[in-house]
Design an enzyme around this catalytic site. Structure first.
Site, PDB file in Angstrom:
ATOM      1  N   ASP A  38      12.127  68.029  60.911  1.00 23.44           N
ATOM      2  CA  ASP A  38      12.946  67.197  61.791  1.00 23.44           C
ATOM      3  C   ASP A  38      12.099  66.754  62.979  1.00 23.44           C
ATOM      4  OD1 ASP A  38      16.370  67.181  61.990  1.00 23.44           O
ATOM      5  OD2 ASP A  38      15.190  66.307  63.623  1.00 23.44           O
ATOM      6  N   THR A  98      26.910  54.253  62.627  1.00 21.66           N
ATOM      7  CA  THR A  98      27.243  52.822  62.711  1.00 21.66           C
ATOM      8  C   THR A  98      26.320  52.160  63.736  1.00 21.66           C
ATOM      9  OG1 THR A  98      29.521  53.433  62.265  1.00 21.66           O
ATOM     10  CG2 THR A  98      29.159  51.220  63.144  1.00 21.66           C
ATOM     11  N   GLU A 177      32.472  69.856  56.368  1.00 21.21           N
ATOM     12  CA  GLU A 177      32.083  70.838  57.371  1.00 21.21           C
ATOM     13  C   GLU A 177      33.174  71.909  57.490  1.00 21.21           C
ATOM     14  OE1 GLU A 177      30.659  69.021  61.030  1.00 21.21           O
ATOM     15  OE2 GLU A 177      29.660  67.498  59.827  1.00 21.21           O
ATOM     16  N   ALA A 231      34.577  57.624  47.830  1.00 19.91           N
ATOM     17  CA  ALA A 231      35.227  58.948  47.912  1.00 19.91           C
ATOM     18  C   ALA A 231      35.728  59.179  49.336  1.00 19.91           C
ATOM     19  CB  ALA A 231      34.241  60.046  47.500  1.00 19.91           C
ATOM     20  N   CYS A 284      31.736  60.968  59.531  1.00 20.78           N
ATOM     21  CA  CYS A 284      31.556  60.105  58.357  1.00 20.78           C
ATOM     22  C   CYS A 284      32.702  59.174  57.975  1.00 20.78           C
ATOM     23  CB  CYS A 284      31.193  60.965  57.162  1.00 20.78           C
ATOM     24  SG  CYS A 284      29.601  61.752  57.417  1.00 20.78           S
ATOM     25  N   ARG A 354      31.771  65.293  66.574  1.00 25.26           N
ATOM     26  CA  ARG A 354      31.587  63.852  66.362  1.00 25.26           C
ATOM     27  C   ARG A 354      32.900  63.200  65.905  1.00 25.26           C
ATOM     28  NH1 ARG A 354      26.189  63.938  62.736  1.00 25.26           N
ATOM     29  NH2 ARG A 354      27.285  65.737  61.876  1.00 25.26           N
ATOM     30  N   ARG A 452      48.727  70.091  64.748  1.00 26.19           N
ATOM     31  CA  ARG A 452      48.151  70.593  63.496  1.00 26.19           C
ATOM     32  C   ARG A 452      49.124  71.442  62.687  1.00 26.19           C
ATOM     33  NH1 ARG A 452      43.135  68.422  61.880  1.00 26.19           N
ATOM     34  NH2 ARG A 452      41.904  68.027  63.721  1.00 26.19           N
TER      35      ARG A 452
HETATM   36  P1  NAD Z   1      22.723  64.984  61.617  1.00 27.79           P
HETATM   37  O1  NAD Z   1      22.654  63.998  62.714  1.00 27.79           O
HETATM   38  O2  NAD Z   1      23.369  66.313  61.858  1.00 27.79           O
HETATM   39  O3  NAD Z   1      21.219  65.300  61.100  1.00 27.79           O
HETATM   40  C1  NAD Z   1      20.271  64.327  60.848  1.00 27.79           C
HETATM   41  C2  NAD Z   1      18.910  64.834  61.339  1.00 27.79           C
HETATM   42  O4  NAD Z   1      17.887  63.933  60.905  1.00 27.79           O
HETATM   43  C3  NAD Z   1      18.787  64.912  62.865  1.00 27.79           C
HETATM   44  O5  NAD Z   1      18.498  66.243  63.266  1.00 27.79           O
HETATM   45  C4  NAD Z   1      17.621  63.947  63.192  1.00 27.79           C
HETATM   46  O6  NAD Z   1      16.804  64.368  64.268  1.00 27.79           O
HETATM   47  C5  NAD Z   1      16.851  63.939  61.892  1.00 27.79           C
HETATM   48  N1  NAD Z   1      15.981  62.770  61.696  1.00 27.79           N
HETATM   49  C6  NAD Z   1      16.275  61.458  61.852  1.00 27.79           C
HETATM   50  N2  NAD Z   1      15.229  60.685  61.546  1.00 27.79           N
HETATM   51  C7  NAD Z   1      14.225  61.526  61.182  1.00 27.79           C
HETATM   52  C8  NAD Z   1      12.890  61.322  60.741  1.00 27.79           C
HETATM   53  N3  NAD Z   1      12.389  60.091  60.597  1.00 27.79           N
HETATM   54  N4  NAD Z   1      12.120  62.401  60.466  1.00 27.79           N
HETATM   55  C9  NAD Z   1      12.618  63.652  60.603  1.00 27.79           C
HETATM   56  N5  NAD Z   1      13.897  63.900  61.001  1.00 27.79           N
HETATM   57  C10 NAD Z   1      14.692  62.852  61.280  1.00 27.79           C
HETATM   58  O7  NAD Z   1      23.405  64.256  60.402  1.00 27.79           O
HETATM   59  P2  NAD Z   1      24.238  64.921  59.190  1.00 27.79           P
HETATM   60  O8  NAD Z   1      25.630  65.204  59.614  1.00 27.79           O
HETATM   61  O9  NAD Z   1      23.426  66.002  58.596  1.00 27.79           O
HETATM   62  O10 NAD Z   1      24.321  63.684  58.189  1.00 27.79           O
HETATM   63  C11 NAD Z   1      23.172  63.239  57.504  1.00 27.79           C
HETATM   64  C12 NAD Z   1      23.602  62.267  56.426  1.00 27.79           C
HETATM   65  O11 NAD Z   1      24.451  62.942  55.478  1.00 27.79           O
HETATM   66  C13 NAD Z   1      24.424  61.072  56.919  1.00 27.79           C
HETATM   67  O12 NAD Z   1      24.087  59.952  56.154  1.00 27.79           O
HETATM   68  C14 NAD Z   1      25.853  61.481  56.638  1.00 27.79           C
HETATM   69  O13 NAD Z   1      26.689  60.357  56.430  1.00 27.79           O
HETATM   70  C15 NAD Z   1      25.708  62.257  55.349  1.00 27.79           C
HETATM   71  N6  NAD Z   1      26.745  63.283  55.119  1.00 27.79           N
HETATM   72  C16 NAD Z   1      27.188  64.056  56.149  1.00 27.79           C
HETATM   73  C17 NAD Z   1      28.132  65.059  55.899  1.00 27.79           C
HETATM   74  C18 NAD Z   1      28.651  65.933  56.998  1.00 27.79           C
HETATM   75  O14 NAD Z   1      29.610  66.651  56.755  1.00 27.79           O
HETATM   76  N7  NAD Z   1      28.077  65.923  58.183  1.00 27.79           N
HETATM   77  C19 NAD Z   1      28.581  65.280  54.586  1.00 27.79           C
HETATM   78  C20 NAD Z   1      28.091  64.467  53.563  1.00 27.79           C
HETATM   79  C21 NAD Z   1      27.168  63.478  53.837  1.00 27.79           C
HETATM   80  C1  UGA Z   2      34.471  64.674  54.727  1.00 30.15           C
HETATM   81  C2  UGA Z   2      34.734  64.813  53.221  1.00 30.15           C
HETATM   82  O1  UGA Z   2      35.823  65.715  53.012  1.00 30.15           O
HETATM   83  C3  UGA Z   2      33.503  65.325  52.497  1.00 30.15           C
HETATM   84  O2  UGA Z   2      33.739  65.336  51.093  1.00 30.15           O
HETATM   85  C4  UGA Z   2      32.317  64.407  52.803  1.00 30.15           C
HETATM   86  O3  UGA Z   2      31.148  64.910  52.212  1.00 30.15           O
HETATM   87  C5  UGA Z   2      32.129  64.328  54.307  1.00 30.15           C
HETATM   88  O4  UGA Z   2      33.352  63.845  54.920  1.00 30.15           O
HETATM   89  C6  UGA Z   2      31.061  63.365  54.721  1.00 30.15           C
HETATM   90  O5  UGA Z   2      30.682  62.490  53.993  1.00 30.15           O
HETATM   91  O6  UGA Z   2      30.677  63.561  55.879  1.00 30.15           O
HETATM   92  P1  UGA Z   2      34.381  66.333  56.785  1.00 30.15           P
HETATM   93  O7  UGA Z   2      34.450  65.082  57.584  1.00 30.15           O
HETATM   94  O8  UGA Z   2      33.318  67.315  57.101  1.00 30.15           O
HETATM   95  O9  UGA Z   2      34.214  65.979  55.231  1.00 30.15           O
HETATM   96  O10 UGA Z   2      35.757  67.124  56.874  1.00 30.15           O
HETATM   97  P2  UGA Z   2      37.198  66.883  56.202  1.00 30.15           P
HETATM   98  O11 UGA Z   2      37.728  68.174  55.754  1.00 30.15           O
HETATM   99  O12 UGA Z   2      37.202  65.794  55.220  1.00 30.15           O
HETATM  100  O13 UGA Z   2      38.066  66.424  57.458  1.00 30.15           O
HETATM  101  C7  UGA Z   2      37.899  65.135  58.044  1.00 30.15           C
HETATM  102  C8  UGA Z   2      38.995  64.913  59.063  1.00 30.15           C
HETATM  103  O14 UGA Z   2      40.246  64.743  58.421  1.00 30.15           O
HETATM  104  C9  UGA Z   2      39.176  66.078  60.038  1.00 30.15           C
HETATM  105  O15 UGA Z   2      39.406  65.579  61.322  1.00 30.15           O
HETATM  106  C10 UGA Z   2      40.391  66.805  59.495  1.00 30.15           C
HETATM  107  O16 UGA Z   2      41.085  67.534  60.456  1.00 30.15           O
HETATM  108  C11 UGA Z   2      41.198  65.626  58.968  1.00 30.15           C
HETATM  109  N1  UGA Z   2      42.168  66.009  57.924  1.00 30.15           N
HETATM  110  C12 UGA Z   2      41.737  66.505  56.739  1.00 30.15           C
HETATM  111  C13 UGA Z   2      43.528  65.825  58.146  1.00 30.15           C
HETATM  112  O17 UGA Z   2      43.945  65.356  59.225  1.00 30.15           O
HETATM  113  N2  UGA Z   2      44.414  66.156  57.159  1.00 30.15           N
HETATM  114  C14 UGA Z   2      44.009  66.649  55.968  1.00 30.15           C
HETATM  115  O18 UGA Z   2      44.890  66.920  55.106  1.00 30.15           O
HETATM  116  C15 UGA Z   2      42.634  66.835  55.750  1.00 30.15           C
END
Ligand code: NAD
Ligand code: UGA
Length: 473
Positions: A38, A98, A177, A231, A284, A354, A452
């Site tokens: 990172d 975004t 998460e 999804a 997301c 976030r 909730r």
């Molecule tokens: P995050 O911001 O927590 O982590 C991303 C990391 O990448 C940061 O620590 C940043 O410093 C690092 N980074 C950026 N550019 C870099 C580079 N050039 N070299 C090295 N490090 C670099 O983000 P996240 O929540 O882990 O999400 C990452 C991706 O996964 C996003 O596209 C998100 O949409 C997707 N995603 C997130 C979740 C979730 O629950 N958070 C679930 C599924 C998919």
């Molecule tokens: C969501 C998806 O569930 C994951 O499958 C996906 O990988 C991820 O986005 C992503 O791409 O980042 P996440 O955002 O971590 O996961 O958590 P969720 O459990 O989906 O909850 C999202 C939001 O919806 C929260 O604010 C939660 O409180 C709310 N929520 C969820 C409701 O208000 N009602 C529900 O029944 C479920």
């Protein structure tokens, strides 16, 4: 079996996805060496912290895996060049928020971190390397990555050589998460999109260490990239749908938890993701729907774009509706009143804030000149200050701190002299609040707003508190 055996993985991005995902792969595949890199030195230092309470993200079960694998086959580093060079598979797991300015601002995903990752790979990778898109990306991003790999390497390799040196796979992540480790260990499906069967099989072999083959779906690149966005759009749509129904329940005497149970018992509808709340948060859902609407507009599908935009509109409406309702119940003004906020993360079991609905709701309440005392078991005071764009003030017994907020270390502390409590996150401890103690701690007439449906409001009521629960008519 594939003929490509992966021995060294590099993951670019040590965030909420890179950290837990690589930890689980390391745990399940002890023969693979995994390096997570990172650009954020502070984050890497926290991942390497000897005290597992200091890991940069809170996720149940993650600390145990880290203690089993760290410095054995799982390493966290800022040495991007070295770790890219020695990897045979590289996951891109960087942030894709975004865009805030320029073309597509407010809708399109900002791919500058993906692009810089691709440039780093083009520069440092050695030998044949499989690149895996783990980040959520707009459809056809793999094409962009391929272009960067070919063109930014012109001086070093011929175009034909560059084409043969890399394969790109799309392997979107579906973890949520708060339940990330369980989601990674027991996925509903693993999606792998790609063109080269051997490269697909190399990644498939890794998952086969713990995932049943029937759950591993192979598709073309574009189906895989698009499926991830869709999804999330479908999941978010369910929440907006149920939140509209919560408002109708409140007007008509129906109860949203009974309605959710009744409709969710139909297998075609399903029982998950039907909990009404203060609106969806997280990094997301909003970003991915905005990205989807932007893509639809790009392809001239304005009706489709409008359809999905409404999911976000309803989400904003739900947050605003709840804020207005609190003000109305407190005699139309909250100026100089103290309100306790229980829960600031966007959902339970995570320290992530976030897009948390708490941010918009708290900001609106502060605009009305109330004083907030905020309690969350995992979110730091620093993070709340950043989100509210206001520093924390010292808690004060006299209620004269209009438009300010303070950080509380317990529910009791937060509710002291408060006129109202608003529960915004479903933390387990809010289920068992001792309302007899809280009631004497507050200023009368006092209110509890449960967005909730988690608290024991019958008990709160019996202690003389006024109560409101989302969707309870
Ligand atoms: P995050 O911001 O927590 O982590 C991303 C990391 O990448 C940061 O620590 C940043 O410093 C690092 N980074 C950026 N550019 C870099 C580079 N050039 N070299 C090295 N490090 C670099 O983000 P996240 O929540 O882990 O999400 C990452 C991706 O996964 C996003 O596209 C998100 O949409 C997707 N995603 C997130 C979740 C979730 O629950 N958070 C679930 C599924 C998919
Ligand atoms: C969501 C998806 O569930 C994951 O499958 C996906 O990988 C991820 O986005 C992503 O791409 O980042 P996440 O955002 O971590 O996961 O958590 P969720 O459990 O989906 O909850 C999202 C939001 O919806 C929260 O604010 C939660 O409180 C709310 N929520 C969820 C409701 O208000 N009602 C529900 O029944 C479920």
């Amino acid at each position: 079996m594939s003929s490509i055996k992966i021995q060294k993985i590099c993951c670019i991005g040590a965030g909420y996805v890179g950290g837990p995902t690589m930890s689980v792969i390391a745990d399940k595949c002890p023969d693979i060496q995994i390096n997570i890199v990172d650009i954020n030195k502070e984050r890497i230092n926290l991942w390497n912290s000897p005290d597992l309470n200091n890991l940069p993200i809170y996720e149940p079960g993650l600390d145990k895996i880290i203690s089993r694998c760290r410095n054995k086959n799982l390493h966290f580093s800022t040495d991007i060049e070295k770790n890219i060079a020695k990897a045979d598979m590289i996951f891109i797991s960087v942030n894709t928020p975004t865009k805030t300015k320029g073309l597509g601002a407010g809708k399109a995903s900002d791919l500058k971190w993906v692009e810089s990752s691709a440039r780093q790979i083009a520069k440092f990778a050695e030998g044949y390397t499989i690149i895996v898109e783990k980040s959520t990306l707009p459809i056809r991003t793999a094409e962009t990555i391929k272009n960067i790999l070919i063109t930014s390497n012109q001086n070093k390799y011929k175009e034909k050589d560059s084409l043969q040196r890399f394969d790109i796979l799309s392997n979107p992540e579906f973890l949520a998460e708060g339940s990330a480790i369980n989601d990674l260990e027991n996925p509903d499906r693993v999606l792998i999109g790609g063109e080269n069967k051997k490269a697909i099989n190399a990644l498939k072999d890794i998952y086969l260490e713990w995932v049943d083959e029937s759950k591993i779906l192979s598709t073309n690149l574009w189906s895989s990239e698009l499926s991830k966005l869709i999804a999330n759009a479908f999941l978010a749509q369910r929440i907006s749908s149920i939140n509209t129904v919560s408002a109708l329940c409140e007007q008509t005497g129906a109860d949203i938890s009974e309605v959710s149970l009744a409709i969710g018992s139909d297998k075609r509808i399903g029982k998950y993701f039907l909990e009404a709340g203060p609106g969806f948060g997280g990094s997301c859902f909003k970003k991915d729907i905005l990205c989807l609407t932007y893509i639809c507009q790009h392809y001239g599908l304005s009706q489709v774009s409008k359809y999905w935009e409404e999911v976000i509109e309803i989400n904003n409406w739900q947050k605003k509706r709840i804020t207005n309702l609190v003000i109305e119940k407190l005699f139309g003004t909250i100026s100089q009143k103290k309100i306790a906020i229980l829960g600031f993360s966007f959902k339970g079991n995570t320290n992530d804030t976030r897009e948390s609905p708490a941010i918009d709701i708290c900001k609106e309440l502060l605009e009305e000149d109330c004083y907030l005392s905020i309690y969350d078991p995992k979110v730091s005071v620093k993070q709340i200050s950043i989100d509210l764009e206001k520093p924390c003030t010292e808690p004060n017994k006299i209620i004269n701190q209009a438009g300010k907020w303070s950080f509380s270390r317990s529910i009791m502390d937060a509710s002291k002299n408060a006129d109202a409590i608003i529960i915004l996150t479903e933390w387990e401890e809010f289920k068992t609040i001792d309302w007899s103690q809280i009631a004497v701690n507050m200023r009368s007439p006092s209110w509890v707003f449960d967005t909730r449906s988690i608290a024991d409001l019958n008990e709160a009521k019996s202690q003389g508190l006024n109560t409101w629960r989302v969707g309870n008519g």
